[in-house]
Design a protein around this motif. Structure first.
Motif, PDB file in Angstrom:
ATOM      1  N   LYS A 281       0.839  -1.188   0.000  1.00  0.00           N
ATOM      2  CA  LYS A 281       0.000   0.000   0.000  1.00  0.00           C
ATOM      3  C   LYS A 281       0.879   1.243   0.000  1.00  0.00           C
ATOM      4  O   LYS A 281       1.815   1.354   0.793  1.00  0.00           O
ATOM      5  N   ARG A 282       0.573   2.156  -0.887  1.00  0.00           N
ATOM      6  CA  ARG A 282       1.334   3.407  -0.937  1.00  0.00           C
ATOM      7  C   ARG A 282       0.516   4.462  -1.649  1.00  0.00           C
ATOM      8  O   ARG A 282      -0.470   4.174  -2.330  1.00  0.00           O
ATOM      9  N   MET A 283       0.946   5.698  -1.480  1.00  0.00           N
ATOM     10  CA  MET A 283       0.378   6.819  -2.209  1.00  0.00           C
ATOM     11  C   MET A 283       1.473   7.478  -3.023  1.00  0.00           C
ATOM     12  O   MET A 283       2.669   7.327  -2.729  1.00  0.00           O
ATOM     13  N   SER A 345      -3.686   6.621  -4.708  1.00  0.00           N
ATOM     14  CA  SER A 345      -3.313   5.471  -3.885  1.00  0.00           C
ATOM     15  C   SER A 345      -3.254   4.198  -4.725  1.00  0.00           C
ATOM     16  O   SER A 345      -3.880   4.102  -5.788  1.00  0.00           O
ATOM     17  N   SER A 346      -2.510   3.215  -4.220  1.00  0.00           N
ATOM     18  CA  SER A 346      -2.469   1.900  -4.858  1.00  0.00           C
ATOM     19  C   SER A 346      -3.772   1.161  -4.574  1.00  0.00           C
ATOM     20  O   SER A 346      -4.595   1.606  -3.773  1.00  0.00           O
ATOM     21  N   ASN A 347      -3.949   0.013  -5.213  1.00  0.00           N
ATOM     22  CA  ASN A 347      -5.156  -0.784  -5.005  1.00  0.00           C
ATOM     23  C   ASN A 347      -4.799  -2.267  -4.970  1.00  0.00           C
ATOM     24  O   ASN A 347      -3.620  -2.636  -5.053  1.00  0.00           O
ATOM     25  N   PRO A 353       0.358   3.251  -7.621  1.00  0.00           N
ATOM     26  CA  PRO A 353      -0.727   4.227  -7.789  1.00  0.00           C
ATOM     27  C   PRO A 353      -0.707   4.798  -9.201  1.00  0.00           C
ATOM     28  O   PRO A 353       0.357   5.012  -9.785  1.00  0.00           O
ATOM     29  N   GLU A 409      -0.917   4.758   4.188  1.00  0.00           N
ATOM     30  CA  GLU A 409      -2.136   5.496   3.864  1.00  0.00           C
ATOM     31  C   GLU A 409      -2.232   6.823   4.609  1.00  0.00           C
ATOM     32  O   GLU A 409      -3.306   7.405   4.704  1.00  0.00           O
TER      33      GLU A 409
END
Length: 501
Positions: A281-283, A345-347, A353, A409
């Motif tokens: 998870k990242r932005m 954001s990633s998914n 992202p 996040e």
């Protein structure tokens, strides 16, 4: 270690050579620093960078030594930023722009300067402790003068002084501020803190020259990594890449095997995670800063931070000085530094992202002249709200821009370094440039933990400067000349490469 073969650098320094072969994908601040740290220790390093040179990403201009720009981050993050900034100045000693930072809180802002004082006192005490532990840490000036407060009567007194020819004391730096601010528009005290600047061009010059001088480092610019595979038995990684030097066209697909892979792709870190089949998870946030020239400026200016609420029309404004009347501007509004839809954001389907196509096109191909003109003028007008005389400034060059990755996040996170996945795989996730050295040492610690190297081979017990013996021999003149050539090649004013203070 005494029985290991030695390598001889260009300047005659002998260093132990270690046969561990490491691949680093991405030549930004993180990847270049990590490659330099590993190569200085004698490891064989392959550095892959898609662009024409190193450290050419998001705008870097400020050390964030204590995080005083950010009221919303924790004290823990601030203390970490201070220590990382001290380490950065010790290693990249010729990259510093030595001038203080002034923090001013406008009347319309809901915050108050008094709320900053406990944090400033905490940071000053921590800086004193760092210097007491090691005098080499005194790179941000006198620990007893980490910050100074100026009340209204102080500013009125300084406004009556002649403009100093050269700023040599805190009051000298405050004279142009006192003369140009409308004091009725600010809350008091105004703070002067020993947060210094940093030159992205001299950082780039330092890592470029350092890696060039190390025969066990191979820097592959104009090179795109297209695929990676890991052998399930040996844990080695095969890197597939294409080199497309501008003068000889596409060189075709090639491969290299490495024992350990470091993903340092900045805002594109997720693309390599996807290739390696790792979720994360990242932005990613697209940002820009603007190069302006203020011909009416005849003074030596500090950096000035006008606090404001991020994302609103009253967002923080930042004025960063360079020689010859050049200033870099930030305005934390969607019309200036931030961009509508620029934070993504990633998914579950991808660790990368997906930026809007407009921003991806800007990252690949640059800006349209009309966009440069429009946004730079907005930045000038934003600064002029606080510093009215600045309205006469003009566009001074193309924007400094890029995309910044933020792991997790929390968009306010400012301290991050590195994470690990699977076998022999690390990803750097720095948000601020000063975190790169921490990431490098954490990777070396992981190599020790995994039994790939000994603690002695990692050099973790050496003094900080001793971990970079080749880089430390580079002199200011050589670095500045290289930085000037990089600024010219990237079509920026040479002034942005020159030392301040």
């Amino acid at each position: 270690m005494l029985n290991e073969p030695l390598m001889t650098t260009e300047n005659g320094t002998n260093r132990p050579f270690n046969h561990l072969k490491i691949g680093v994908i991405g030549g930004g601040m993180a990847g270049s620093t990590i490659a330099l740290r590993l190569a200085e220790q004698g490891f064989s390093v392959n550095l892959f960078e898609e662009g024409p040179g190193l450290v050419n990403g998001p705008p870097i201009c400020h050390l964030h030594a204590g995080g005083n720009l950010y009221r919303d981050i924790s004290d823990e993050q601030c203390l970490k930023l201070l220590k990382q900034s001290v380490d950065t100045l010790r290693v990249y000693k010729h990259s510093a722009n030595i001038r203080p930072t002034v923090i001013a809180v406008p009347q319309q802002d809901p915050g108050h300067p008094d709320l900053l004082l406990p944090r400033l006192a905490l940071l000053e005490q921590h800086y004193k402790e760092l210097v007491q532990a090691d005098p080499a840490n005194a790179v941000l000036g006198n620990p007893d003068e980490y910050f100074r407060l100026y009340y209204r009567d102080d500013m009125e007194r300084l406004a009556q002084r002649e403009m100093p020819d050269q700023a040599t004391a805190p009051d000298d730096w405050m004279v142009p501020v006192a003369k140009h601010l409308d004091l009725d528009h600010f809350k008091f005290p105004i703070v002067l803190v020993q947060e210094y600047g940093v030159s992205v061009f001299r950082l780039a010059a330092t890592v470029t020259l350092g890696l060039d001088a190390l025969p066990n480092s191979l820097v592959r610019t104009h090179t795109k990594v297209t695929h990676i595979e890991q052998d399930s038995q040996t844990r080695k990684w095969k890197i597939f890449y294409r080199c497309s030097e501008s003068d000889n066209g596409d060189m075709g697909s090639q491969t290299v095997d490495v024992d350990y892979l470091i993903n340092a792709c900045g805002y594109r870190t997720g693309t390599v995670d996807d290739m390696a089949h790792y979720k994360r998870k990242r932005m990613v946030e697209f940002k820009a800063a603007y190069v302006t020239r203020w011909d009416d400026s005849k003074a030596e200016w500090p950096e000035i931070i006008f606090h404001g609420q991020r994302g609103t029309p009253q967002g923080m404004a930042q004025l960063t000085p360079y020689p010859d009347g050049y200033f870099q501007l930030h305005g934390m509004t969607e019309d200036i530094t931030l961009f509508k839809g620029g934070l993504v954001s990633s998914n579950e389907q991808s660790a990368q992202p997906d930026l809007h196509p407009v921003y991806k096109n800007m990252l690949r191909n640059g800006w349209q002249p009309s966009d440069i003109e429009q946004r730079t003028k907005r930045a000038i007008a934003h600064i002029a709200k606080h510093l009215p005389a600045y309205k006469t400034a003009r566009v001074g060059g193309p924007p400094l821009f890029g995309a910044q990755q933020i792991p997790g996040e929390n968009p306010s996170l400012r301290t991050a370094d590195v994470s690990f996945d699977g076998y022999h795989y690390a990803r750097t996730e720095i948000v601020k440039a000063s975190s790169a050295l921490t990431a490098a040492d954490l990777i070396i610690q992981k190599l020790v933990e995994d039994g790939l190297i000994s603690a002695e081979q990692g050099g973790l017990t050496l003094p900080l400067e001793a971990r970079f013996p080749v880089t430390q021999q580079l002199d200011s003149g050589t670095i500045t000349r290289k930085a000037e050539s990089l600024a010219k090649a990237r079509q920026f004013p040479v002034a942005l490469a020159l030392p301040v203070g």
